[in-house]
Motif scaffolding. Structure first.
Motif, PDB file in Angstrom:
ATOM      1  N   ASN A  24       0.830  -1.203   0.000  1.00 35.19           N
ATOM      2  CA  ASN A  24       0.000   0.000   0.000  1.00 35.19           C
ATOM      3  C   ASN A  24       0.865   1.253   0.000  1.00 35.19           C
ATOM      4  OD1 ASN A  24      -2.319  -1.507  -0.018  1.00 35.19           O
ATOM      5  ND2 ASN A  24      -2.602  -1.437   2.209  1.00 35.19           N
ATOM      6  N   VAL A  25       1.943   1.245   0.769  1.00 33.21           N
ATOM      7  CA  VAL A  25       2.834   2.401   0.808  1.00 33.21           C
ATOM      8  C   VAL A  25       3.478   2.621  -0.567  1.00 33.21           C
ATOM      9  CG1 VAL A  25       4.995   3.280   1.778  1.00 33.21           C
ATOM     10  CG2 VAL A  25       3.261   2.281   3.271  1.00 33.21           C
ATOM     11  N   TYR A  26       3.955   1.550  -1.199  1.00 32.03           N
ATOM     12  CA  TYR A  26       4.573   1.685  -2.517  1.00 32.03           C
ATOM     13  C   TYR A  26       3.571   2.198  -3.550  1.00 32.03           C
ATOM     14  CZ  TYR A  26       8.835  -0.638  -0.994  1.00 32.03           C
ATOM     15  OH  TYR A  26      10.003  -0.949  -0.364  1.00 32.03           O
ATOM     16  N   LEU A  27       2.351   1.659  -3.510  1.00 30.47           N
ATOM     17  CA  LEU A  27       1.333   2.142  -4.442  1.00 30.47           C
ATOM     18  C   LEU A  27       1.028   3.616  -4.198  1.00 30.47           C
ATOM     19  CD1 LEU A  27      -1.154  -0.854  -4.587  1.00 30.47           C
ATOM     20  CD2 LEU A  27       0.356  -0.036  -6.392  1.00 30.47           C
ATOM     21  N   LEU A  28       0.959   4.009  -2.939  1.00 23.91           N
ATOM     22  CA  LEU A  28       0.700   5.410  -2.616  1.00 23.91           C
ATOM     23  C   LEU A  28       1.834   6.302  -3.116  1.00 23.91           C
ATOM     24  CD1 LEU A  28      -1.190   7.351  -1.152  1.00 23.91           C
ATOM     25  CD2 LEU A  28       0.151   6.979   0.910  1.00 23.91           C
ATOM     26  N   VAL A  29       3.079   5.868  -2.936  1.00 25.64           N
ATOM     27  CA  VAL A  29       4.227   6.647  -3.419  1.00 25.64           C
ATOM     28  C   VAL A  29       4.184   6.772  -4.942  1.00 25.64           C
ATOM     29  CG1 VAL A  29       6.738   6.590  -3.679  1.00 25.64           C
ATOM     30  CG2 VAL A  29       5.707   6.164  -1.452  1.00 25.64           C
ATOM     31  N   ILE A  30       3.861   5.692  -5.621  1.00 25.88           N
ATOM     32  CA  ILE A  30       3.790   5.730  -7.092  1.00 25.88           C
ATOM     33  C   ILE A  30       2.691   6.679  -7.550  1.00 25.88           C
ATOM     34  CG2 ILE A  30       3.173   4.347  -9.110  1.00 25.88           C
ATOM     35  CD1 ILE A  30       4.662   2.003  -7.759  1.00 25.88           C
ATOM     36  N   LEU A  31       1.521   6.608  -6.916  1.00 25.51           N
ATOM     37  CA  LEU A  31       0.417   7.491  -7.297  1.00 25.51           C
ATOM     38  C   LEU A  31       0.745   8.953  -7.035  1.00 25.51           C
ATOM     39  CD1 LEU A  31      -2.663   5.408  -6.105  1.00 25.51           C
ATOM     40  CD2 LEU A  31      -1.922   5.847  -8.451  1.00 25.51           C
ATOM     41  N   VAL A  32       1.366   9.248  -5.892  1.00 22.05           N
ATOM     42  CA  VAL A  32       1.732  10.630  -5.577  1.00 22.05           C
ATOM     43  C   VAL A  32       2.787  11.138  -6.559  1.00 22.05           C
ATOM     44  CG1 VAL A  32       2.894  12.080  -3.856  1.00 22.05           C
ATOM     45  CG2 VAL A  32       1.078  10.513  -3.170  1.00 22.05           C
ATOM     46  N   SER A  33       3.761  10.304  -6.892  1.00 24.88           N
ATOM     47  CA  SER A  33       4.785  10.710  -7.856  1.00 24.88           C
ATOM     48  C   SER A  33       4.165  10.989  -9.220  1.00 24.88           C
ATOM     49  CB  SER A  33       5.852   9.622  -7.991  1.00 24.88           C
ATOM     50  OG  SER A  33       6.465   9.390  -6.763  1.00 24.88           O
ATOM     51  N   ALA A  35       1.057  11.897  -9.824  1.00 27.60           N
ATOM     52  CA  ALA A  35       0.271  13.125  -9.721  1.00 27.60           C
ATOM     53  C   ALA A  35       1.174  14.346  -9.761  1.00 27.60           C
ATOM     54  CB  ALA A  35      -0.552  13.107  -8.434  1.00 27.60           C
ATOM     55  N   LEU A  36       2.309  14.295  -9.074  1.00 25.65           N
ATOM     56  CA  LEU A  36       3.239  15.419  -9.098  1.00 25.65           C
ATOM     57  C   LEU A  36       3.827  15.625 -10.488  1.00 25.65           C
ATOM     58  CD1 LEU A  36       5.114  15.002  -5.704  1.00 25.65           C
ATOM     59  CD2 LEU A  36       3.440  16.738  -6.331  1.00 25.65           C
ATOM     60  N   LEU A  37       4.099  14.533 -11.194  1.00 25.81           N
ATOM     61  CA  LEU A  37       4.630  14.644 -12.550  1.00 25.81           C
ATOM     62  C   LEU A  37       3.620  15.320 -13.466  1.00 25.81           C
ATOM     63  CD1 LEU A  37       6.926  13.886 -14.510  1.00 25.81           C
ATOM     64  CD2 LEU A  37       5.690  11.778 -14.964  1.00 25.81           C
ATOM     65  N   ILE A  38       2.352  14.927 -13.349  1.00 23.21           N
ATOM     66  CA  ILE A  38       1.318  15.556 -14.177  1.00 23.21           C
ATOM     67  C   ILE A  38       1.175  17.027 -13.812  1.00 23.21           C
ATOM     68  CG2 ILE A  38      -1.159  15.586 -14.623  1.00 23.21           C
ATOM     69  CD1 ILE A  38      -1.121  12.553 -14.429  1.00 23.21           C
ATOM     70  N   ASN A  39       1.178  17.336 -12.528  1.00 25.79           N
ATOM     71  CA  ASN A  39       1.054  18.729 -12.102  1.00 25.79           C
ATOM     72  C   ASN A  39       2.263  19.539 -12.530  1.00 25.79           C
ATOM     73  OD1 ASN A  39      -1.461  18.459 -10.969  1.00 25.79           O
ATOM     74  ND2 ASN A  39      -0.668  17.932  -8.944  1.00 25.79           N
ATOM     75  N   LYS A  40       3.439  18.927 -12.526  1.00 22.54           N
ATOM     76  CA  LYS A  40       4.638  19.650 -12.961  1.00 22.54           C
ATOM     77  C   LYS A  40       4.510  20.038 -14.419  1.00 22.54           C
ATOM     78  CE  LYS A  40       9.614  19.179 -13.460  1.00 22.54           C
ATOM     79  NZ  LYS A  40      10.758  18.285 -13.382  1.00 22.54           N
ATOM     80  N   ARG A  41       3.973  19.136 -15.249  1.00 24.15           N
ATOM     81  CA  ARG A  41       3.791  19.464 -16.659  1.00 24.15           C
ATOM     82  C   ARG A  41       2.803  20.609 -16.820  1.00 24.15           C
ATOM     83  NH1 ARG A  41       3.552  13.497 -19.521  1.00 24.15           N
ATOM     84  NH2 ARG A  41       5.735  12.996 -19.209  1.00 24.15           N
ATOM     85  N   LYS A  42       1.731  20.600 -16.020  1.00 22.50           N
ATOM     86  CA  LYS A  42       0.761  21.691 -16.103  1.00 22.50           C
ATOM     87  C   LYS A  42       1.394  23.000 -15.660  1.00 22.50           C
ATOM     88  CE  LYS A  42      -3.412  18.935 -15.428  1.00 22.50           C
ATOM     89  NZ  LYS A  42      -4.541  18.633 -14.536  1.00 22.50           N
ATOM     90  N   ILE A  43       2.174  22.941 -14.595  1.00 25.48           N
ATOM     91  CA  ILE A  43       2.837  24.147 -14.103  1.00 25.48           C
ATOM     92  C   ILE A  43       3.832  24.663 -15.139  1.00 25.48           C
ATOM     93  CG2 ILE A  43       4.463  24.999 -12.359  1.00 25.48           C
ATOM     94  CD1 ILE A  43       3.038  23.115 -10.361  1.00 25.48           C
ATOM     95  N   MET A  44       4.583  23.759 -15.753  1.00 21.49           N
ATOM     96  CA  MET A  44       5.551  24.181 -16.771  1.00 21.49           C
ATOM     97  C   MET A  44       4.829  24.800 -17.966  1.00 21.49           C
ATOM     98  SD  MET A  44       8.437  23.776 -15.473  1.00 21.49           S
ATOM     99  CE  MET A  44       9.461  24.084 -16.898  1.00 21.49           C
TER     100      MET A  44
END
Length: 98
Positions: A24-33, A35-44
């Motif tokens: 569960n922790v690994y899945l949560l880390v993957i999902l958060v990463s 989401a951050l990658l998608i948000n980084k593209r939007k921010i860029m």
């Protein structure tokens, strides 16, 4: 004997529980990463939008890079033409001497 018989079952249960928690922790880390990658593209994308008309336009990095590359290509072409002309002159000098 009864204690030893129930002990492996509790160990197995704790191993499975720990495995589930770790998964569960690994899945949560993957999902958060992700989401951050998608948000980084939007921010860029927001930061790469052209500036407003009122502000002074900054030169685009890729445009300036293309201009530098074009300048380098023109310089190399110019040097190649000069070299060819010099080679032509030395060839004519050699031909006249023969």
């Amino acid at each position: 004997m009864g204690g030893h018989g129930s002990e492996p079952e509790s160990i197995d249960y704790s191993v499975h529980e720990a495995w589930n928690e770790a998964t569960n922790v690994y899945l949560l880390v993957i999902l958060v990463s992700f989401a951050l990658l998608i948000n980084k593209r939007k921010i860029m994308r927001i930061f790469t939008l052209p500036p407003t008309v009122g502000s002074s336009p900054e030169p685009n990095f890729y445009d300036s890079l293309q201009k530098v590359r074009l300048r380098q290509q023109l310089e190399m072409y110019s040097l190649a033409r000069k070299f060819d002309q010099q080679q032509g002159q030395t060839d004519s000098v050699q031909l006249s001497m023969e």
